[in-house]
Structure formats: structure tokens, C-alpha cells
Write a protein that holds these residues in place. Structure first.
Motif, short mmCIF file in Angstrom:
data_model
loop_
_atom_site.label_atom_id
_atom_site.label_comp_id
_atom_site.label_asym_id
_atom_site.label_seq_id
_atom_site.Cartn_x
_atom_site.Cartn_y
_atom_site.Cartn_z
N ASP A 1 12.45 11.46 -6.66
CA ASP A 1 12.21 10.51 -7.75
C ASP A 1 10.89 9.73 -7.62
O ASP A 1 10.45 9.09 -8.57
CB ASP A 1 13.34 9.46 -7.80
N PHE A 2 10.33 9.71 -6.41
CA PHE A 2 9.11 8.92 -6.20
C PHE A 2 7.97 9.81 -5.71
O PHE A 2 8.15 10.56 -4.74
CB PHE A 2 9.37 7.80 -5.18
N GLN A 3 6.85 9.70 -6.39
CA GLN A 3 5.69 10.52 -6.05
C GLN A 3 4.53 9.63 -5.61
O GLN A 3 4.43 8.48 -6.07
CB GLN A 3 5.25 11.34 -7.28
N PRO A 4 3.64 10.15 -4.75
CA PRO A 4 2.46 9.35 -4.37
C PRO A 4 1.73 8.87 -5.63
O PRO A 4 1.57 9.63 -6.59
CB PRO A 4 1.61 10.34 -3.57
N GLY A 5 1.35 7.61 -5.63
CA GLY A 5 0.67 7.03 -6.79
C GLY A 5 1.61 6.21 -7.66
O GLY A 5 1.16 5.33 -8.40
N ASP A 6 2.93 6.46 -7.57
CA ASP A 6 3.87 5.65 -8.35
C ASP A 6 3.80 4.18 -7.90
O ASP A 6 3.63 3.90 -6.71
CB ASP A 6 5.33 6.12 -8.13
N LEU B 1 6.86 5.99 1.96
CA LEU B 1 5.91 5.11 2.63
C LEU B 1 5.10 4.44 1.53
O LEU B 1 4.54 5.13 0.67
CB LEU B 1 5.03 5.98 3.54
N VAL B 2 5.07 3.12 1.54
CA VAL B 2 4.36 2.42 0.46
C VAL B 2 3.28 1.51 1.02
O VAL B 2 3.36 1.04 2.15
CB VAL B 2 5.33 1.56 -0.40
N LYS B 3 2.28 1.28 0.17
CA LYS B 3 1.27 0.26 0.44
C LYS B 3 1.67 -0.96 -0.38
O LYS B 3 1.86 -0.84 -1.61
CB LYS B 3 -0.09 0.77 -0.01
N ASN B 4 1.83 -2.10 0.26
CA ASN B 4 2.30 -3.28 -0.47
C ASN B 4 1.14 -3.97 -1.19
O ASN B 4 0.07 -4.17 -0.62
CB ASN B 4 2.99 -4.25 0.48
N LEU B 5 1.36 -4.29 -2.47
CA LEU B 5 0.32 -4.91 -3.29
C LEU B 5 0.59 -6.40 -3.47
O LEU B 5 -0.26 -7.23 -3.18
CB LEU B 5 0.26 -4.21 -4.66
N TYR B 6 1.79 -6.73 -3.96
CA TYR B 6 2.15 -8.14 -4.21
C TYR B 6 3.51 -8.44 -3.57
O TYR B 6 4.43 -7.63 -3.67
CB TYR B 6 2.25 -8.41 -5.72
N LEU B 7 3.60 -9.61 -2.96
CA LEU B 7 4.87 -10.05 -2.37
C LEU B 7 5.33 -11.33 -3.08
O LEU B 7 4.51 -12.19 -3.41
CB LEU B 7 4.70 -10.35 -0.88
N GLY C 1 8.87 -7.15 -3.82
CA GLY C 1 7.44 -6.90 -3.90
C GLY C 1 7.12 -5.80 -4.88
O GLY C 1 8.00 -5.21 -5.53
N ILE C 2 5.81 -5.58 -5.01
CA ILE C 2 5.31 -4.48 -5.83
C ILE C 2 4.43 -3.63 -4.91
O ILE C 2 3.56 -4.17 -4.23
CB ILE C 2 4.49 -5.01 -7.03
N SER C 3 4.70 -2.34 -4.88
CA SER C 3 4.05 -1.47 -3.91
C SER C 3 3.64 -0.16 -4.56
O SER C 3 4.18 0.23 -5.59
CB SER C 3 5.04 -1.15 -2.76
N LYS C 4 2.69 0.51 -3.88
CA LYS C 4 2.24 1.82 -4.36
C LYS C 4 2.72 2.88 -3.37
O LYS C 4 2.55 2.73 -2.15
CB LYS C 4 0.72 1.82 -4.42
N VAL C 5 3.32 3.94 -3.90
CA VAL C 5 3.84 5.00 -3.04
C VAL C 5 2.66 5.81 -2.48
O VAL C 5 1.79 6.25 -3.21
CB VAL C 5 4.80 5.92 -3.84
N ILE C 6 2.67 5.97 -1.14
CA ILE C 6 1.61 6.72 -0.46
C ILE C 6 2.13 8.12 -0.09
O ILE C 6 1.42 9.11 -0.20
CB ILE C 6 1.18 5.99 0.85
N ALA C 7 3.36 8.17 0.38
CA ALA C 7 3.98 9.45 0.75
C ALA C 7 5.47 9.34 0.47
O ALA C 7 6.04 8.25 0.52
CB ALA C 7 3.75 9.74 2.23
#
Ligand code: NAP
Length: 345
Positions: free
Chosen positions: A92-97, A44-50, A81-87
Motif C-alpha cells: 500500500d505504500f510506495q517510495p515518495g508517498d 522506512l520514512v523521512k520525517n517532515l513535520y512533527l 507526524g507527516i513523513s515521506k516514504v523512502i523504502a
């Protein structure tokens, strides 16, 4: 279960013309669960830039025969896009990546296929959003297209159309670093000035002010063109064909002036390819992905050494994303068009 409101941009219905902002709609009331289920192999990611890219127009058509499927009307569209991992339920992907790859045009996205996502190592010297521009797909397109398709030689005379855009501005700068003579075309005086004053092109012209493109090209290239980096198609391609030198190369990267799948402009001057032995080759950046590590290293160094600059056009807010995307087809963007959904990385 933590739920959040999740604004989205959806496609209203299929089109077969240049997109308008009104072809897309902002959906305000939509909820998303910010957790991921165990065993779902999703993040689950929070999107920063599209990233706004011309190819997205082709995904707004129902009748499509290319490498990516059409968008689904009523659903959020997607893009790079560029996104931040939330969950995450992927080791391979951790929250904050911070990751880059395909994501939804929405505030939060559940990404089920993480195969093509790439982690970004943040670097204080490089703006994060450049990972969908200079160091992302457009920059890579310029790199692969110029070195692999154009077969450049020092001293070649190079012409780039849509030269101030996301791809064109890098092609021109790489060509200069390679020792070529470079002229670009763009659609406003502001862009033409950027090409010569900031991006180091030898010369540039506003194609919208030229009545006879054949005569224009003869003025800028009295001895002809060795390499044409084609971004626009239509009348420009026809005029360029008449001005190519023997053994010239045309890298067909895109034809942003051709919107409809059914009703494209004809190209009339292809006959010159025979006597001039011109090589005209279409390409997709994705065919050259093995060069990505080399590209990242080379372009990062060029940027840090000040040998390459990058012009970005940043639009704030998901609600403004539809007009940012539509603006690509009227030339509203000055440089790489990005939408900032959230700057809180
Ligand atoms: P961009 O140049 O940043 O934005 C599009 C620009 O195209 C506009 O700013 C506008 O600039 C110009 N344009 C729009 N309508 C036009 C028209 N009717 N005639 C002439 N110019 C027009 O876009 P980009 O991301 O760098 O993409 C450039 C080209 O590369 C596109 O054709 C795209 O499809 C292609 N591409 C191909 C690949 C690949 O793998 N083959 C990958 C990425 C991009 P002006 O103001 O100068 O008119």
C-alpha cells in the motif's frame, strides 16, 4: 546497505509534572539503515513535520492508565507526524508517498505497524503541515467534540478555554458557523487579539489578568453559558460551573492545567450540575473516527471557501522540538505547535 546519521529526541526519565525541554535530549550520533528487509512488512520514512500535543505529557509518566503506553526512557519518543516514504515492504505504500500517523521524533523512522498510517493527497491550496493540525487530530477533536458532545443549537452561548490553541481555534470557528455566540479565553494579549480579530470570536479575555473568574464569566455571559468546551480544568472549570445555564453541556476535551497524575486540583462546584441538569461528558476523538471522512470534506471546504482560518506555530529543526513541546505548558505556542524536521517533501 545505505546507512545515514539519524538524529533523535529521547526521553531521559519519567516525570510527574509539566515537561521541561531538559526532560528530553537530542542524540546526534545514531545510524539507521535506509533499506527495509523483505518480508518485514515495514516502511522506512523521512520525517517532515512533527506534532506537539498536550497528551504527550501523559506518556512521559511511568504510572499511566490511559489508551497509549508510556514512552521508554532512552528511546526516541513518538507522536503524530507527516513523513515521506523512502523504502517499503508494504504494497500500500510506495517510495515518495506522503503519509501521516505515529512516527518517531527523529529524522528517519522504521515503522513496523503501518495499520493506522494514512496517505495524504497533496493539495496546492492546503499547506502539508495542516494534516497534523486543521485536517489532523486537533481539527478532528474540535469537530467531533463540538458536534457530537456539545449538542449545539443556533444561538447557544459558547465558552472555549485555551481558545487560540490547535483545538480551541477550530471549536470557536465551528461554533460561529453554527450561529452561536462565542467567547474564548487565552493567556496573552496577542492571543486575545487573534481570537477577536482573526478567528471571529465575538469576544475574548486573558484569564491571567482576571482576579475573579466567576465575575469575569458573568461579565461576558450575563445570561449564562450553554456550552463549555473544556481544555484546561482547574479554577476555570469551577468558575464555569457557577455560570452554566439549565441543561448546559460541558465537553471535557482536556485539562492542560493539571499536570500530575497524583496531585490534581479539586473541583468544588459540581453540586450545581444537579439543579441546572448539566451534562458533563469526557470524550476522546478516537471514539468518533467513523466521522473522519465527513470531517475532512467539510473542513477542507470551509478552509477553501475562507470560512475557517488556521493559525500554526512552526518551529524549525528537530533540535528545537523539546522546547516546542515544553512550550505548550507555559503557553509559548500561538496556534497549533508543529516542528519542521525537513521541508523537503
Ligand atoms: P494548545 O491549546 O495548542 O496548547 C496548549 C495551550 O494550553 C497553551 O498554549 C496554553 O495557552 C494553554 N495552557 C497551558 N497551561 C495552561 C494552564 N495551566 N492553564 C490554562 N491554560 C493553559 O493545545 P491543543 O492541542 O489545542 O489541546 C487543547 C486541549 O485539548 C488539551 O487539554 C489537550 O489535552 C486536549 N485534547 C484532547 C483530545 C481528546 O481526544 N479528548 C484531543 C486533542 C487534544 P494559553 O496561553 O491560552 O494559556
Amino acid at each position: 546497505m545505505e546507512e545515514k546519521n539519524n538524529k533523535q529526541i529521547i526521553l531521559k526519565e519519567y516525570i510527574d509534572r509539566a515537561p521541561l525541554a531538559t526532560d528530553l535530549e537530542l542524540i546526534v550520533e545514531n545510524k539507521i539503515n535506509l533499506n527495509v528487509a523483505k518480508g518485514s512488512s515495514s516502511i522506512l520514512v523521512k520525517n517532515l513535520y512533527l506534532s506537539c500535543d498536550p497528551y504527550m505529557r501523559a506518556r512521559m509518566r511511568e504510572n499511566y492508565n490511559s489508551y497509549l503506553p508510556p514512552f521508554v526512557p532512552g528511546k526516541p519518543i513518538e507522536g503524530l507526524g507527516i513523513s515521506k516514504v523512502i523504502a517499503s515492504d508494504v504494497p500500500d505504500f510506495q517510495p515518495g508517498d506522503i503519509v501521516t500517523g505515529f512516527t518517531g521524533w527523529e529524522e528517519y523512522s522504521l515503522i513496523e505497524n503501518t495499520k493506522n498510517l494514512r496517505k495524504i493527497q497533496q493539495d496546492d491550496d492546503i499547506p502539508l503541515s495542516y494534516h497534523i493540525g486543521l485536517l489532523g487530530m486537533p481539527g478532528f477533536t474540535a469537530y467531533a467534540g463540538f458536534y457530537e458532545v456539545c449538542s449545539p443549537k443556533k444561538g447557544d452561548r459558547v465558552f472555549v478555554s485555551a481558545a487560540s490553541g490547535a483545538v480551541g481555534q477550530i471549536v470557536g470557528q465551528l461554533a460561529k458557523l453554527h450561529g452561536c455566540f462565542v467567547v474564548g479565553s487565552a493567556g496573552t494579549k496577542e492571543k486575545v487579539d487573534l481570537l477577536t480579530r482573526k478567528l471571529g470570536f465575538d469576544d475574548a479575555f486573558n484569564y491571567k489578568e482576571e482576579k475573579d473568574l466567576d465575575a469575569t464569566l458573568k461579565r461576558y455571559f450575563p445570561e449564562g453559558i450553554d456550552i463549555y468546551f473544556e481544555n484546561v480544568g482547574g479554577a476555570m472549570l469551577d468558575a464555569v460551573l457557577l455560570n452554566m445555564r439549565i441543561h448546559g453541556r460541558i465537553a471535557v476535551c482536556g485539562m492542560v492545567s493539571q499536570h500530575s497524575y497524583h496531585d490534581t486540583e479539586g473541583t468544588h462546584n459540581l453540586f450545581v450540575m444537579i439543579s441546572k441538569r448539566i451534562r458533563m461528558q469526557g470524550f476522546l476523538q478516537s471514539d468518533y473516527l467513523h466521522l473522519y471522512p465527513e470531517f475532512s470534506q467539510v473542513v477542507c471546504e470551509y478552509y477553501k471557501q475562507g470560512k475557517i482560518v488556521y493559525i500554526e506555530d512552526m518551529t524549525d529543526g528537530l533540535e528545537n522540538a523539546p522546547s516546542a513541546l515544553a512550550g505548550l505548558f507555559t503557553g509559548k505556542n500561538v496556534g497549533k505547535q508543529v516542528v519542521c524536521v525537513s521541508s523537503e517533501a
